[in-house]
Scaffold this motif. Structure first.
Motif, mmCIF file in Angstrom:
data_model
loop_
_atom_site.group_PDB
_atom_site.id
_atom_site.type_symbol
_atom_site.label_atom_id
_atom_site.label_comp_id
_atom_site.label_asym_id
_atom_site.label_seq_id
_atom_site.Cartn_x
_atom_site.Cartn_y
_atom_site.Cartn_z
ATOM 1 N N LEU A 133 44.846 29.778 38.592
ATOM 2 C CA LEU A 133 43.527 30.223 39.044
ATOM 3 C C LEU A 133 43.419 31.738 39.066
ATOM 4 O O LEU A 133 42.385 32.302 38.691
ATOM 5 C CB LEU A 133 43.229 29.664 40.438
ATOM 6 C CG LEU A 133 42.861 28.198 40.494
ATOM 7 C CD1 LEU A 133 42.773 27.719 41.937
ATOM 8 C CD2 LEU A 133 41.539 27.965 39.788
ATOM 9 N N VAL A 134 44.468 32.404 39.510
ATOM 10 C CA VAL A 134 44.462 33.874 39.545
ATOM 11 C C VAL A 134 44.203 34.424 38.148
ATOM 12 O O VAL A 134 43.350 35.296 37.956
ATOM 13 C CB VAL A 134 45.792 34.414 40.121
ATOM 14 C CG1 VAL A 134 45.984 35.880 39.807
ATOM 15 C CG2 VAL A 134 45.841 34.183 41.620
ATOM 16 N N ARG A 135 44.929 33.925 37.158
ATOM 17 C CA ARG A 135 44.756 34.424 35.794
ATOM 18 C C ARG A 135 43.349 34.119 35.280
ATOM 19 O O ARG A 135 42.715 34.967 34.659
ATOM 20 C CB ARG A 135 45.795 33.825 34.856
ATOM 21 C CG ARG A 135 45.662 34.403 33.438
ATOM 22 C CD ARG A 135 46.741 33.982 32.516
ATOM 23 N NE ARG A 135 46.662 32.544 32.275
ATOM 24 C CZ ARG A 135 47.466 31.894 31.469
ATOM 25 N NH1 ARG A 135 48.435 32.524 30.831
ATOM 26 N NH2 ARG A 135 47.339 30.608 31.297
ATOM 27 N N LYS A 136 42.843 32.937 35.566
ATOM 28 C CA LYS A 136 41.503 32.564 35.101
ATOM 29 C C LYS A 136 40.442 33.434 35.763
ATOM 30 O O LYS A 136 39.516 33.904 35.102
ATOM 31 C CB LYS A 136 41.242 31.088 35.375
ATOM 32 C CG LYS A 136 39.909 30.610 34.795
ATOM 33 C CD LYS A 136 39.794 29.123 34.899
ATOM 34 C CE LYS A 136 38.600 28.530 34.201
ATOM 35 N NZ LYS A 136 37.386 29.253 34.227
ATOM 36 N N MET A 137 40.547 33.661 37.068
ATOM 37 C CA MET A 137 39.564 34.490 37.767
ATOM 38 C C MET A 137 39.587 35.917 37.227
ATOM 39 O O MET A 137 38.540 36.530 37.021
ATOM 40 C CB MET A 137 39.802 34.472 39.272
ATOM 41 C CG MET A 137 39.402 33.169 39.926
ATOM 42 S SD MET A 137 39.492 33.222 41.737
ATOM 43 C CE MET A 137 41.244 33.020 41.992
ATOM 44 N N ALA A 138 40.774 36.457 37.008
ATOM 45 C CA ALA A 138 40.883 37.810 36.458
ATOM 46 C C ALA A 138 40.223 37.869 35.086
ATOM 47 O O ALA A 138 39.452 38.796 34.790
ATOM 48 C CB ALA A 138 42.340 38.243 36.381
ATOM 49 N N ALA A 139 40.497 36.891 34.242
ATOM 50 C CA ALA A 139 39.934 36.875 32.884
ATOM 51 C C ALA A 139 38.417 36.752 32.912
ATOM 52 O O ALA A 139 37.720 37.405 32.124
ATOM 53 C CB ALA A 139 40.547 35.734 32.074
ATOM 54 N N GLU A 140 37.892 35.938 33.822
ATOM 55 C CA GLU A 140 36.441 35.765 33.909
ATOM 56 C C GLU A 140 35.736 37.059 34.321
ATOM 57 O O GLU A 140 34.565 37.236 34.039
ATOM 58 C CB GLU A 140 36.087 34.624 34.856
ATOM 59 C CG GLU A 140 36.386 33.267 34.251
ATOM 60 C CD GLU A 140 35.994 32.114 35.153
ATOM 61 O OE1 GLU A 140 35.387 32.342 36.224
ATOM 62 O OE2 GLU A 140 36.296 30.972 34.782
ATOM 63 N N MET A 141 36.457 37.963 34.964
ATOM 64 C CA MET A 141 35.876 39.256 35.339
ATOM 65 C C MET A 141 36.194 40.327 34.300
ATOM 66 O O MET A 141 35.927 41.501 34.529
ATOM 67 C CB MET A 141 36.405 39.692 36.709
ATOM 68 C CG MET A 141 35.921 38.826 37.841
ATOM 69 S SD MET A 141 36.444 39.448 39.459
ATOM 70 C CE MET A 141 38.214 39.226 39.383
ATOM 71 N N GLY A 142 36.785 39.940 33.190
ATOM 72 C CA GLY A 142 37.142 40.912 32.161
ATOM 73 C C GLY A 142 38.460 41.599 32.447
ATOM 74 O O GLY A 142 38.790 42.596 31.821
ATOM 75 N N GLY A 143 39.228 41.073 33.364
ATOM 76 C CA GLY A 143 40.510 41.664 33.720
ATOM 77 C C GLY A 143 41.655 40.976 33.006
ATOM 78 O O GLY A 143 41.489 39.978 32.297
ATOM 79 N N HIS A 144 42.829 41.535 33.198
ATOM 80 C CA HIS A 144 44.050 41.023 32.584
ATOM 81 C C HIS A 144 45.156 41.135 33.627
ATOM 82 O O HIS A 144 45.248 42.131 34.338
ATOM 83 C CB HIS A 144 44.386 41.875 31.353
ATOM 84 C CG HIS A 144 45.729 41.593 30.778
ATOM 85 N ND1 HIS A 144 46.006 40.468 30.043
ATOM 86 C CD2 HIS A 144 46.897 42.291 30.845
ATOM 87 C CE1 HIS A 144 47.275 40.496 29.675
ATOM 88 N NE2 HIS A 144 47.837 41.584 30.149
ATOM 89 N N ILE A 145 45.991 40.096 33.733
ATOM 90 C CA ILE A 145 47.069 40.123 34.723
ATOM 91 C C ILE A 145 48.415 40.290 34.027
ATOM 92 O O ILE A 145 48.664 39.698 32.981
ATOM 93 C CB ILE A 145 47.055 38.853 35.606
ATOM 94 C CG1 ILE A 145 48.071 38.980 36.747
ATOM 95 C CG2 ILE A 145 47.269 37.597 34.779
ATOM 96 C CD1 ILE A 145 47.891 37.970 37.849
#
Length: 173
Positions: A133-145
Motif C-alpha cells: 500500500l505504501v508503494r501504491k500510495m506514493a506512486a499515485e501521488m507521483g512519488g517513488h519509494i
C-alpha cells in the motif's frame, strides 16, 4: 486491500506540507513508540515548499513506515539507546523527499527484493499488505519509494516526489 486493487480519489490540489505532516505523525505515534522504548524524531532538512500531494496519503505512509520500524525494534534485542526512528524532510537534487530511518536490525538483501510484494511478510502476524500500500500510495501521488537497509545497521525508506509540481507562492501585491 481495495486500494491495492483499484485507484482511489486523491486530493492533489491541496497543499501538503511535508514537515508539518512529519511533525504531526510523530505527535500522533509518540505515546505508542515510548511504550515500546522507541524515540521518534522529526527533522527538517532543506526547506521544502508545500507539494501537490494528498496529505492523508502521506500521513498514512508515514504511520505505516514508523510502526514497521517500531515493531522491528520490538522483535529485536537492540539496546534502548539505539531505538530511534527519524522522519526527515528536505530536498535531494532539488526534489522534495521524506524519509523514515531506524537503527534497527535491517532487512536482508533477499527480503528487500520482495518487501513490496502483496502478502509477503517477515512478521509472524503480518498481512504483507502494508508496504504494498505504501508503494501504491506514493506512486499515485507521483512519488517513488526507495529502501536502503543493512543487516545490523538499520533501514531507511525514502519517498521522492521527483518532478512533482510545487505549489507556487501567491504573488504579493
Amino acid at each position: 486491500f481495495l486500494r491495492i486493487l483499484r485507484p482511489v480519489p486523491l486530493e492533489l490540489d491541496v497543499r501538503a506540507d511535508l514537515a508539518r505532516i512529519a511533525a504531526d505523525t510523530v505527535e500522533l505515534l509518540e505515546p505508542q513508540a515510548m511504550r515500546a522504548g522507541v524515540e521518534l524524531l522529526a527533522l527538517r532538512g532543506e526547506a521544502v515548499e508545500p507539494v501537490n500531494a494528498d496529505p492523508m496519503f502521506i500521513k498514512q505512509i508515514l504511520i505505516n513506515l514508523v510502526l514497521n520500524a517500531v515493531q522491528a525494534y520490538q522483535d529485536s534485542n537492540l539496546p534502548e539507546e539505539r531505538r530511534t526512528v527519524t522522519i526527515t524532510t528536505g530536498r535531494r537534487k532539488g526534489d522534495p523527499f521524506l524519509s523514515v530511518a531506524d537503527q534497527g536490525p535491517g532487512i536482508s538483501p533477499e527480503d528487500q527484493t520482495r518487501i513490496f510484494e502483496p502478502f509477503f511478510s517477515t512478521k509472524k502476524d503480518g498481512s504483507g499488505l502494508g508496504l504494498t500500500l505504501v508503494r501504491k500510495m506514493a506512486a499515485e501521488m507521483g512519488g517513488h519509494i526507495e529502501v536502503n537497509s543493512r543487516i545490523g545497521k538499520g533501514t531507511e525508506f525514502t519517498i521522492l516526489f521527483k518532478g512533482r509540481r510545487l505549489i507556487e507562492a501567491a504573488p504579493t501585491a
